[in-house]
Design a protein around this motif. Structure first.
Motif, PDB file in Angstrom:
ATOM      1  N   ASP A  48       0.736  -1.302  -0.097  1.00 16.35           N
ATOM      2  CA  ASP A  48      -0.130   0.038   0.003  1.00 16.35           C
ATOM      3  C   ASP A  48       0.886   1.238  -0.058  1.00 16.35           C
ATOM      4  OD1 ASP A  48       0.946   0.140   2.537  1.00 16.35           O
ATOM      5  OD2 ASP A  48      -0.653  -0.008   3.538  1.00 16.35           O
ATOM      6  N   GLY A  49       1.959   1.098  -0.081  1.00 20.22           N
ATOM      7  CA  GLY A  49       2.940   2.324  -0.019  1.00 20.22           C
ATOM      8  C   GLY A  49       3.313   3.141   1.326  1.00 20.22           C
ATOM      9  N   SER A  50       2.786   2.339   2.336  1.00 19.71           N
ATOM     10  CA  SER A  50       3.124   2.823   3.643  1.00 19.71           C
ATOM     11  C   SER A  50       4.288   2.328   4.191  1.00 19.71           C
ATOM     12  CB  SER A  50       1.813   2.598   4.672  1.00 19.71           C
ATOM     13  OG  SER A  50       1.909   1.210   4.838  1.00 19.71           O
ATOM     14  N   LEU A  51       4.869   3.197   5.160  1.00 17.58           N
ATOM     15  CA  LEU A  51       6.360   2.627   5.640  1.00 17.58           C
ATOM     16  C   LEU A  51       7.059   2.182   4.701  1.00 17.58           C
ATOM     17  CD1 LEU A  51       4.632   0.498   8.738  1.00 17.58           C
ATOM     18  CD2 LEU A  51       5.577   2.703   8.538  1.00 17.58           C
ATOM     19  N   ARG A  52       7.424   2.815   3.756  1.00 16.47           N
ATOM     20  CA  ARG A  52       8.516   2.618   2.714  1.00 16.47           C
ATOM     21  C   ARG A  52       8.103   1.645   1.963  1.00 16.47           C
ATOM     22  NH1 ARG A  52      14.156   4.137   5.149  1.00 16.47           N
ATOM     23  NH2 ARG A  52      13.444   2.443   6.351  1.00 16.47           N
ATOM     24  N   ARG A  53       7.112   0.730   1.769  1.00 14.47           N
ATOM     25  CA  ARG A  53       6.900  -0.472   0.935  1.00 14.47           C
ATOM     26  C   ARG A  53       6.518   0.065  -0.426  1.00 14.47           C
ATOM     27  NH1 ARG A  53       1.957  -2.384   5.039  1.00 14.47           N
ATOM     28  NH2 ARG A  53       3.278  -2.547   6.880  1.00 14.47           N
ATOM     29  N   PRO A  54       6.609  -1.046  -1.351  1.00 17.94           N
ATOM     30  CA  PRO A  54       6.185  -0.562  -2.722  1.00 17.94           C
ATOM     31  C   PRO A  54       4.639  -0.304  -2.815  1.00 17.94           C
ATOM     32  CG  PRO A  54       7.440  -2.608  -2.617  1.00 17.94           C
ATOM     33  CD  PRO A  54       7.110  -2.014  -1.103  1.00 17.94           C
ATOM     34  N   THR A  55       4.338   0.683  -3.771  1.00 19.07           N
ATOM     35  CA  THR A  55       2.911   0.670  -3.917  1.00 19.07           C
ATOM     36  C   THR A  55       2.284  -0.107  -5.156  1.00 19.07           C
ATOM     37  OG1 THR A  55       3.028   2.808  -3.183  1.00 19.07           O
ATOM     38  CG2 THR A  55       0.876   2.404  -4.357  1.00 19.07           C
ATOM     39  N   ALA A  56       1.554  -1.168  -5.077  1.00 16.60           N
ATOM     40  CA  ALA A  56       1.145  -1.745  -6.035  1.00 16.60           C
ATOM     41  C   ALA A  56       0.029  -0.866  -6.791  1.00 16.60           C
ATOM     42  CB  ALA A  56       0.363  -2.898  -5.492  1.00 16.60           C
ATOM     43  N   THR A  57      -0.347  -1.194  -8.033  1.00 15.54           N
ATOM     44  CA  THR A  57      -1.246  -0.598  -8.906  1.00 15.54           C
ATOM     45  C   THR A  57      -2.245  -1.338  -9.465  1.00 15.54           C
ATOM     46  OG1 THR A  57       0.438  -0.228 -10.983  1.00 15.54           O
ATOM     47  CG2 THR A  57       0.545   1.561  -9.484  1.00 15.54           C
ATOM     48  N   ALA A  58      -1.837  -2.601  -9.511  1.00 15.21           N
ATOM     49  CA  ALA A  58      -2.694  -3.564 -10.190  1.00 15.21           C
ATOM     50  C   ALA A  58      -2.921  -4.899  -9.544  1.00 15.21           C
ATOM     51  CB  ALA A  58      -2.376  -3.931 -11.718  1.00 15.21           C
ATOM     52  N   THR A  59      -3.816  -5.725  -9.699  1.00 10.52           N
ATOM     53  CA  THR A  59      -3.698  -6.880  -8.971  1.00 10.52           C
ATOM     54  C   THR A  59      -3.969  -7.992 -10.405  1.00 10.52           C
ATOM     55  OG1 THR A  59      -6.134  -7.131  -8.959  1.00 10.52           O
ATOM     56  CG2 THR A  59      -4.845  -6.505  -6.995  1.00 10.52           C
ATOM     57  N   ARG A  60      -3.393  -9.328 -10.021  1.00 13.80           N
ATOM     58  CA  ARG A  60      -3.782 -10.389 -11.059  1.00 13.80           C
ATOM     59  C   ARG A  60      -3.547 -11.774 -10.231  1.00 13.80           C
ATOM     60  NH1 ARG A  60       1.813 -10.965 -14.366  1.00 13.80           N
ATOM     61  NH2 ARG A  60       3.390 -11.110 -12.643  1.00 13.80           N
ATOM     62  N   GLY A  61      -4.157 -12.902 -10.995  1.00 14.07           N
ATOM     63  CA  GLY A  61      -4.067 -13.904 -10.207  1.00 14.07           C
ATOM     64  C   GLY A  61      -2.595 -14.546 -10.273  1.00 14.07           C
ATOM     65  N   ARG A  62      -2.108 -15.448  -9.417  1.00 13.71           N
ATOM     66  CA  ARG A  62      -0.992 -15.943  -9.313  1.00 13.71           C
ATOM     67  C   ARG A  62      -1.082 -17.384  -8.680  1.00 13.71           C
ATOM     68  NH1 ARG A  62       2.999 -12.643  -5.520  1.00 13.71           N
ATOM     69  NH2 ARG A  62       1.946 -13.417  -3.589  1.00 13.71           N
ATOM     70  N   CYS A  63      -0.074 -18.480  -8.971  1.00 12.46           N
ATOM     71  CA  CYS A  63      -0.245 -19.617  -8.545  1.00 12.46           C
ATOM     72  C   CYS A  63       1.064 -20.241  -8.011  1.00 12.46           C
ATOM     73  CB  CYS A  63      -0.862 -20.663  -9.821  1.00 12.46           C
ATOM     74  SG  CYS A  63      -0.906 -22.354  -9.271  1.00 12.46           S
ATOM     75  N   ALA A  64       1.267 -20.927  -7.002  1.00 12.13           N
ATOM     76  CA  ALA A  64       2.215 -21.324  -6.462  1.00 12.13           C
ATOM     77  C   ALA A  64       3.315 -21.952  -7.628  1.00 12.13           C
ATOM     78  CB  ALA A  64       2.198 -22.346  -5.363  1.00 12.13           C
ATOM     79  N   CYS A  65       2.471 -22.551  -8.694  1.00 10.27           N
ATOM     80  CA  CYS A  65       3.455 -23.287  -9.678  1.00 10.27           C
ATOM     81  C   CYS A  65       4.054 -22.350 -10.639  1.00 10.27           C
ATOM     82  CB  CYS A  65       2.438 -24.175 -10.595  1.00 10.27           C
ATOM     83  SG  CYS A  65       1.491 -23.180 -11.616  1.00 10.27           S
ATOM     84  N   GLY A  66       3.853 -21.061 -10.473  1.00 11.11           N
ATOM     85  CA  GLY A  66       4.622 -19.991 -11.296  1.00 11.11           C
ATOM     86  C   GLY A  66       3.772 -19.283 -12.402  1.00 11.11           C
ATOM     87  N   TRP A  67       2.632 -20.116 -12.558  1.00 12.53           N
ATOM     88  CA  TRP A  67       1.735 -19.143 -13.391  1.00 12.53           C
ATOM     89  C   TRP A  67       1.418 -17.879 -12.825  1.00 12.53           C
ATOM     90  CZ3 TRP A  67      -3.033 -17.338 -12.133  1.00 12.53           C
ATOM     91  CH2 TRP A  67      -4.111 -16.996 -13.158  1.00 12.53           C
ATOM     92  N   ARG A  68       1.102 -16.792 -13.652  1.00 16.99           N
ATOM     93  CA  ARG A  68       0.697 -15.466 -13.340  1.00 16.99           C
ATOM     94  C   ARG A  68      -0.476 -15.250 -14.508  1.00 16.99           C
ATOM     95  NH1 ARG A  68       3.313 -16.823  -9.797  1.00 16.99           N
ATOM     96  NH2 ARG A  68       4.903 -15.696  -8.487  1.00 16.99           N
ATOM     97  N   GLY A  69      -1.550 -14.629 -13.894  1.00 21.32           N
ATOM     98  CA  GLY A  69      -2.554 -14.194 -14.844  1.00 21.32           C
ATOM     99  C   GLY A  69      -2.245 -13.252 -15.908  1.00 21.32           C
ATOM    100  N   GLU A  70      -2.772 -13.162 -17.111  1.00 24.37           N
ATOM    101  CA  GLU A  70      -2.360 -12.296 -17.863  1.00 24.37           C
ATOM    102  C   GLU A  70      -3.264 -10.872 -17.768  1.00 24.37           C
ATOM    103  OE1 GLU A  70      -2.593 -13.606 -22.115  1.00 24.37           O
ATOM    104  OE2 GLU A  70      -1.351 -15.491 -21.604  1.00 24.37           O
ATOM    105  N   ARG A  71      -4.366 -11.104 -17.352  1.00 21.67           N
ATOM    106  CA  ARG A  71      -5.431 -10.039 -17.159  1.00 21.67           C
ATOM    107  C   ARG A  71      -4.934  -9.347 -15.849  1.00 21.67           C
ATOM    108  NH1 ARG A  71     -10.895  -9.071 -15.095  1.00 21.67           N
ATOM    109  NH2 ARG A  71     -10.745 -11.403 -14.338  1.00 21.67           N
ATOM    110  N   THR A  72      -4.888  -8.151 -15.948  1.00 21.64           N
ATOM    111  CA  THR A  72      -4.617  -7.171 -14.688  1.00 21.64           C
ATOM    112  C   THR A  72      -6.052  -6.470 -14.537  1.00 21.64           C
ATOM    113  OG1 THR A  72      -3.733  -5.444 -15.952  1.00 21.64           O
ATOM    114  CG2 THR A  72      -2.259  -7.119 -14.914  1.00 21.64           C
ATOM    115  N   VAL A  73      -6.124  -6.072 -13.009  1.00 18.40           N
ATOM    116  CA  VAL A  73      -7.249  -5.222 -12.544  1.00 18.40           C
ATOM    117  C   VAL A  73      -6.728  -4.197 -11.834  1.00 18.40           C
ATOM    118  CG1 VAL A  73      -9.253  -5.335 -11.290  1.00 18.40           C
ATOM    119  CG2 VAL A  73      -8.688  -7.539 -12.457  1.00 18.40           C
ATOM    120  N   PRO A  74      -7.055  -2.832 -12.191  1.00 19.36           N
ATOM    121  CA  PRO A  74      -6.366  -1.824 -11.418  1.00 19.36           C
ATOM    122  C   PRO A  74      -6.870  -1.757  -9.931  1.00 19.36           C
ATOM    123  CG  PRO A  74      -7.747  -1.142 -13.279  1.00 19.36           C
ATOM    124  CD  PRO A  74      -7.930  -2.550 -13.269  1.00 19.36           C
TER     125      PRO A  74
END
Length: 191
Positions: A48-74
């Motif tokens: 969320d950008g607080s306490l010097r953390r990075p700020t994410a701008t989008a979400t997507r699905g991800r899997c422990a197998c390494g798969w990442r969703g192509e579609r992103t959601v703001p």
């Protein structure tokens, strides 16, 4: 929030995040005081950008197998703040992970119908017995262990003899290559 599907335990899914530059951030570390241990998290809401953390701008699905969703959601941090992280809609990434899991399940070797029916019937019967007859359930588990000990190593030897490549074996089992290798090793040396 972790998503799971029965029979595919190595494919845990969750909401992943992306930064403005399109990269996926590493884990966030939390210093909980003195000591050498630092808690880490990759939960979407810690970016969320607080306490010097990075700020994410989008979400997507991800899997422990390494798969990442192509579609992103703001990702709308104002809405997260107003509705709370538990009420924030992350159904898009979850639907994408479900589609990934449908694909994994489709590529896995199906059990013969009669075997699948037997296993389902056994599961249902054990569920009926476990509260009133736990000794019967334990004895049944012992019998199942004996069957696995007889046939698991035999199947592992056939697979090793056929030299099935790990990626193909992992796909057939509906698991990751690492888990497929572990399973093969486990059954090879089970006795």
């Amino acid at each position: 929030m972790v998503w799971q599907r029965e029979g595919f335990e190595t494919h845990e899914g969750e909401v992943g995040v992306l930064l403005a530059d399109g990269s996926e951030p590493g884990p966030v570390f939390f210093d909980l005081g003195s000591g050498a241990y630092f808690h880490e998290s990759t939960d979407w809401w810690v970016y969320d950008g607080s306490l010097r953390r990075p700020t994410a701008t989008a979400t997507r699905g991800r899997c422990a197998c390494g798969w990442r969703g192509e579609r992103t959601v703001p990702l709308d941090w104002q809405e997260v703040g107003s509705v709370g992280r538990d009420a924030y809609d992350v159904s898009g990434p979850e639907r994408d992970w479900e589609a990934h899991m449908d694909d994994v399940a489709t590529r896995a070797v199906p059990l013969p119908d009669d075997v699948a029916d037997l296993l389902q019937t056994l599961r249902e019967r054990l569920d009926e017995l476990v509260d009133d007859e736990p000794v019967v359930v334990l004895r049944t588990a012992e019998k199942l262990d004996a069957i696995v000990a007889d046939y698991g190593p035999l199947a592992a030897r056939y697979i090793a003899g056929d030299s099935i490549p790990r990626p193909r074996l992992a796909e057939a089992l509906g698991t990751t290559e690492k888990a497929a290798g572990s399973r093969l090793t486990h059954y090879t040396y089970l006795s």
